[in-house]
Design a protein around this motif. Structure first.
Motif, PDB file in Angstrom:
ATOM      1  N   LEU A  92       0.824  -1.208   0.000  1.00 24.27           N
ATOM      2  CA  LEU A  92       0.000   0.000   0.000  1.00 24.27           C
ATOM      3  C   LEU A  92       0.864   1.266   0.000  1.00 24.27           C
ATOM      4  O   LEU A  92       0.565   2.236  -0.708  1.00 24.27           O
ATOM      5  N   ILE A  93       1.947   1.249   0.790  1.00 23.18           N
ATOM      6  CA  ILE A  93       2.859   2.401   0.831  1.00 23.18           C
ATOM      7  C   ILE A  93       3.502   2.611  -0.534  1.00 23.18           C
ATOM      8  O   ILE A  93       3.603   3.741  -1.029  1.00 23.18           O
ATOM      9  N   ALA A  94       3.939   1.511  -1.156  1.00 26.01           N
ATOM     10  CA  ALA A  94       4.558   1.608  -2.480  1.00 26.01           C
ATOM     11  C   ALA A  94       3.573   2.176  -3.506  1.00 26.01           C
ATOM     12  O   ALA A  94       3.947   3.005  -4.356  1.00 26.01           O
ATOM     13  N   ASP A  95       2.324   1.764  -3.415  1.00 22.17           N
ATOM     14  CA  ASP A  95       1.286   2.272  -4.311  1.00 22.17           C
ATOM     15  C   ASP A  95       1.114   3.777  -4.124  1.00 22.17           C
ATOM     16  O   ASP A  95       1.092   4.555  -5.095  1.00 22.17           O
ATOM     17  N   ALA A  96       0.996   4.210  -2.869  1.00 18.33           N
ATOM     18  CA  ALA A  96       0.799   5.633  -2.573  1.00 18.33           C
ATOM     19  C   ALA A  96       2.003   6.460  -3.013  1.00 18.33           C
ATOM     20  O   ALA A  96       1.858   7.529  -3.624  1.00 18.33           O
ATOM     21  N   GLU A  97       3.214   5.960  -2.724  1.00 18.71           N
ATOM     22  CA  GLU A  97       4.415   6.700  -3.093  1.00 18.71           C
ATOM     23  C   GLU A  97       4.581   6.766  -4.611  1.00 18.71           C
ATOM     24  O   GLU A  97       5.065   7.778  -5.141  1.00 18.71           O
ATOM     25  N   GLY A  98       4.193   5.698  -5.307  1.00 20.11           N
ATOM     26  CA  GLY A  98       4.244   5.724  -6.767  1.00 20.11           C
ATOM     27  C   GLY A  98       3.322   6.786  -7.334  1.00 20.11           C
ATOM     28  O   GLY A  98       3.684   7.498  -8.282  1.00 20.11           O
ATOM     29  N   TYR A  99       2.128   6.910  -6.758  1.00 13.93           N
ATOM     30  CA  TYR A  99       1.176   7.926  -7.211  1.00 13.93           C
ATOM     31  C   TYR A  99       1.715   9.333  -6.927  1.00 13.93           C
ATOM     32  O   TYR A  99       1.602  10.227  -7.774  1.00 13.93           O
ATOM     33  N   ILE A 100       2.299   9.502  -5.740  1.00 17.13           N
ATOM     34  CA  ILE A 100       2.878  10.809  -5.378  1.00 17.13           C
ATOM     35  C   ILE A 100       3.996  11.176  -6.358  1.00 17.13           C
ATOM     36  O   ILE A 100       4.072  12.311  -6.850  1.00 17.13           O
ATOM     37  N   LYS A 101       4.860  10.228  -6.638  1.00 15.62           N
ATOM     38  CA  LYS A 101       5.985  10.462  -7.542  1.00 15.62           C
ATOM     39  C   LYS A 101       5.513  10.838  -8.935  1.00 15.62           C
ATOM     40  O   LYS A 101       6.104  11.701  -9.608  1.00 15.62           O
ATOM     41  N   ALA A 102       4.439  10.206  -9.391  1.00 12.32           N
ATOM     42  CA  ALA A 102       3.938  10.438 -10.749  1.00 12.32           C
ATOM     43  C   ALA A 102       3.159  11.742 -10.873  1.00 12.32           C
ATOM     44  O   ALA A 102       3.107  12.333 -11.966  1.00 12.32           O
ATOM     45  N   ASN A 103       2.538  12.214  -9.786  1.00 12.40           N
ATOM     46  CA  ASN A 103       1.605  13.342  -9.900  1.00 12.40           C
ATOM     47  C   ASN A 103       1.976  14.594  -9.100  1.00 12.40           C
ATOM     48  O   ASN A 103       1.460  15.679  -9.417  1.00 12.40           O
ATOM     49  N   TYR A 104       2.813  14.468  -8.082  1.00 12.86           N
ATOM     50  CA  TYR A 104       3.012  15.603  -7.183  1.00 12.86           C
ATOM     51  C   TYR A 104       3.791  16.738  -7.846  1.00 12.86           C
ATOM     52  O   TYR A 104       3.503  17.916  -7.608  1.00 12.86           O
ATOM     53  N   ASN A 105       4.779  16.397  -8.675  1.00  9.38           N
ATOM     54  CA  ASN A 105       5.598  17.437  -9.294  1.00  9.38           C
ATOM     55  C   ASN A 105       4.771  18.377 -10.163  1.00  9.38           C
ATOM     56  O   ASN A 105       5.056  19.587 -10.235  1.00  9.38           O
ATOM     57  N   LYS A 106       3.749  17.835 -10.844  1.00 12.47           N
ATOM     58  CA  LYS A 106       2.887  18.667 -11.682  1.00 12.47           C
ATOM     59  C   LYS A 106       2.189  19.728 -10.841  1.00 12.47           C
ATOM     60  O   LYS A 106       2.126  20.908 -11.215  1.00 12.47           O
ATOM     61  N   TYR A 107       1.683  19.294  -9.682  1.00 15.59           N
ATOM     62  CA  TYR A 107       1.028  20.240  -8.754  1.00 15.59           C
ATOM     63  C   TYR A 107       2.031  21.264  -8.212  1.00 15.59           C
ATOM     64  O   TYR A 107       1.770  22.479  -8.217  1.00 15.59           O
ATOM     65  N   TYR A 108       3.207  20.786  -7.772  1.00 18.30           N
ATOM     66  CA  TYR A 108       4.191  21.680  -7.153  1.00 18.30           C
ATOM     67  C   TYR A 108       4.731  22.687  -8.168  1.00 18.30           C
ATOM     68  O   TYR A 108       4.934  23.873  -7.837  1.00 18.30           O
TER      69      TYR A 108
END
Length: 550
Positions: A92-108
């Motif tokens: 579950l952590i790996a899933d969440a971190e993968g999503y963060i890695k793929a999408n967070y930079n666009k927001y930031y």
């Protein structure tokens, strides 16, 4: 997503950009929290309860053992559940971190661009505001004839300009806060997922971001301006020396020579640093070095001593060199600690300023040693002793290792012991420390005793390095070098402020500067001028920091 035709985001638009990330990660976090309820959460709870039972003085030992046994049994069951759920939680952590890695930079990146545009808009608005204020001011002044009224208007205008500038700075700070919050939110999500377990690179990234966020140019220059100036001076010396003396300054051998000369002085600086931390000082260091050098030379002397002490000629030729070395070290420590304890007692008991108590020590020590030895030098020690104590291994002088050990030991005392914490507390506010139950007398005496031990080590090490030549006059002026190194290294005379790393840097700065000027052929008297200027600037910067803090 933009506000109007630019890239400035409203608070609502920013939240809309981040919402999918928070929702996705939030759902995974809820699943993880459920899996942790009977596992990790209970493990932490039971461990805290066990620690609490161990500290509970109201229970008998038998009651403690019984309760701890019960808790440990429950802890074992919780750990079993934790181990069972670990695989699923990791996925579950790996899933969440993968999503963060793929999408967070666009927001930031969208927030970064928005903040950049906001700063431009804020600066433009500020310029418009200034232009309006200037126009309004000129119109108002043109209608006035009374000089006092014009003077009052100028004063009001100046205040309005200041308010406008303050408003711009506040707006910039709000923009800065917004960008920082967007950056740190990513690590907040990871923190919740991993229970504060970050990788090395993630920790570095957060520290760098926090440094940039809290960076203040004025504070930075106050704290590091002197170091930057000295570094530039040293770079200039490295350039000038080959031109003037046809020899490079920054060579391996020169660096080793600087480290060798600095090693005994580190002991002295570490000793007096503890006293400066208590808003004190020590003027007797140089004379203690002379006393220690004389004592150590007499004991480790090559053959029968040619000079006497109060008319008595000492003969230690019957002892082995190993015994001489140990005896010399013990005597140096005992004598130096004896005199620092006297100064410490008068300072702590009678509230006497260390300037007075240590000055008295300085006069007494110099008078006694000079009278006892007639001021003569006692020559060389056994030539085999330096190779025993500070041998060179493949050209590397092991005297440096002695200094490194001293640094580690004193750092541990300052940072990891109750005495060290009390040292900072008493230095910062002795009255508050006394109210909180700290013995100010014991802390002061401890600082003076520690200083005496370090002085004794330093004198003994210098005797071995110089192969003897002990006399009452040796070490004259060393107290100024030690104190100056502490001041340059950031140990504040206002008390309670200072780091071991700063003391070490201060010693190296002064030793390297003196060595460089000597190679360049600068007169010794002019070297004192350089040292004096550095000390003056260092103390001035320290005072500025203190005033700013107040």
């Amino acid at each position: 997503m933009a506000n109007g035709n630019n890239k400035i985001l409203t608070a609502e638009q920013e939240m809309q950009l981040r919402q999918p990330i928070d929702e996705y990660v939030g759902k995974i976090q809820e699943k993880i929290d459920v899996l942790r309820v009977d596992g990790t959460d209970k493990v932490v709870s039971y461990q805290n309860q066990i620690d609490g039972v161990k500290r509970d003085k109201s229970r008998s030992q038998e009651e403690k053992n019984t309760k701890i046994a019960e808790l440990q049994k429950a802890l074992g069951e919780a750990k079993a559940v934790e181990a069972k759920n670990k695989g699923e939680i990791d996925k579950l952590i790996a899933d969440a971190e993968g999503y963060i890695k793929a999408n967070y930079n666009k927001y930031y990146q969208a927030v970064q661009e928005s903040c950049a545009q906001e700063k431009i808009a804020a600066r433009e608005n500020y310029q418009k505001k200034i232009a309006e204020l200037e126009k309004e001011h000129r119109e108002t002044v043109s209608k006035l004839s009374d000089q006092q009224e014009i003077k009052d208007e100028n004063y009001v205008h100046k205040n309005r300009l200041f308010d406008a500038k303050l408003g711009l700075e506040q707006e910039f700070q709000e923009i800065k806060n917004r960008r920082h919050a967007a950056y740190t939110h990513k690590y907040h999500l990871i923190d919740m997922l991993r229970l504060s377990k970050f990788t090395f690179m993630e920790t570095r990234e957060q520290k760098w971001e926090n440094y940039k966020y809290t960076f203040n140019r004025r504070t930075f220059l106050l704290q590091n301006g002197l170091y930057i100036a000295i570094l530039l001076i040293f770079i200039a010396l490295c350039i000038i020396t080959p031109i003037v003396k046809n020899t490079p300054l920054l060579t391996y051998n020169n660096v080793l020579n600087i480290l060798q000369q600095a090693s005994p002085r580190i002991f002295l600086a570490l000793g007096v640093a503890g006293l400066i931390l208590l808003t004190g000082t020590d003027l007797s260091i140089g004379r203690m070095i002379g006393m220690g050098m004389t004592t150590a030379t007499i004991i480790m002397h090559q053959g029968v001593n040619t000079g006497g002490v109060f008319g008595h000629i000492f003969d230690f030729t019957g002892m082995s060199n190993g015994v001489k070395v140990v005896l010399a070290l013990v005597m140096c420590i005992v004598l130096c600690t004896f005199f620092t304890s006297i100064a410490g007692f008068f300072t702590a008991k009678f509230k006497m300023h260390p300037f007075i108590s240590t000055m008295a020590n300085m006069l007494v020590i110099f008078g006694l040693v000079t009278y006892a030895t007639k001021g003569v030098s006692f020559g060389a020690i056994e030539p085999t002793i330096p190779s025993m104590v500070i041998p060179k291994i493949n050209g590397f002088p092991t005297i440096i290792i002695w200094a490194v050990v001293a640094i580690i030991v004193v750092w541990f005392i300052w940072n990891k012991t109750t005495f060290g914490k009390n040292l900072y507390a008493v230095g910062g506010n002795p009255e508050a420390a006394a109210v909180s139950g700290i013995s100010v007398f014991a802390v002061m005496m401890g600082a003076f005793i520690l200083a005496g031990i370090l002085y004794g080590f330093g004198a003994w090490l210098e005797c071995v390095r110089m192969v003897g030549s002990g006399s009452a006059a040796y070490g004259q002026g060393w107290e100024m070098d030690a104190i100056a190194a502490c001041v340059v290294g950031g140990v504040s005379f206002t008390g309670g402020i200072g780091k071991i790393s700063g003391v070490v840097v201060g010693v190296f700065i002064f030793t390297a500067l003196t060595y460089s000027l000597t190679i360049l052929g600068i007169d010794t008297n002019l070297q004192f001028v350089f040292s004096g200027i550095i000390i003056l600037v260092a103390v001035a910067l320290d005072c500025l920091k203190y005033v700013q803090k107040k």
